[in-house]
Design an enzyme around this catalytic site. Structure first.
Site, PDB file in Angstrom:
ATOM      1  N   PRO A   1       0.739  -1.325  -0.386  1.00  0.00           N
ATOM      2  CA  PRO A   1      -0.237  -0.090  -0.571  1.00  0.00           C
ATOM      3  C   PRO A   1       1.196   1.405  -0.222  1.00  0.00           C
ATOM      4  CG  PRO A   1      -0.666  -2.078   1.562  1.00  0.00           C
ATOM      5  CD  PRO A   1       0.466  -1.968   0.731  1.00  0.00           C
ATOM      6  N   PHE A   2       0.829   2.293  -0.508  1.00  0.00           N
ATOM      7  CA  PHE A   2       1.058   3.774  -0.923  1.00  0.00           C
ATOM      8  C   PHE A   2      -0.106   4.505  -0.094  1.00  0.00           C
ATOM      9  CE2 PHE A   2       1.856   8.054  -2.499  1.00  0.00           C
ATOM     10  CZ  PHE A   2       3.378   7.755  -2.322  1.00  0.00           C
TER      11      PHE A   2
END
Length: 128
Positions: A2-3
């Site tokens: 995830p970013f």
């Protein structure tokens, strides 16, 4: 993978920003079983006119403490995992740093695995 992008009002203390970032990450680890070292976050502070939101949309009463959390992640999470993430993040951030649940807006952006490069000009997940 995830970013995370976290947007909040200008003037938050470094301790507050760290607590938000840590809480968001902890919720992802607990609710979606992401690896603890898979942490990529950007925190951006905005002047009051830089965060535009409806203070009562869908009957949720928001204040100027609002925090937007946008998480870009690979597709494939089930709806119950997403619900667990939303709930757990609200619980953790209410505890520390004391963010009211109604002031947390979460948005998930799903993308396919080949749309990630974690450095060296390589598509690490493309050949997995």
């Amino acid at each position: 993978m995830p970013f995370v992008r976290i947007s909040l009002r200008q003037g938050a203390s470094p301790e507050y920003r760290k607590a938000i970032a840590d809480g968001v990450h902890r919720a992802m680890v607990e609710a979606m079983a992401i690896p603890p070292d898979d942490r990529f976050q950007v925190i951006t502070e905005h002047p009051p006119e830089g965060l535009i939101y409806d203070p009562q949309y869908l009957g949720v009463h928001r204040s100027d403490r609002i925090v937007f959390v946008q998480i870009t992640l690979s597709s494939g999470r089930k709806p119950q995992q997403k619900r667990k993430l939303y709930k757990r993040m609200a619980e953790i951030l209410a505890e520390t740093p004391g963010l009211p649940a109604q002031d947390l807006l979460i948005n998930l952006v799903e993308t396919s695995w080949e749309n990630w490069s974690f450095g060296n000009g390589e598509a690490q997940y493309m050949d997995s």
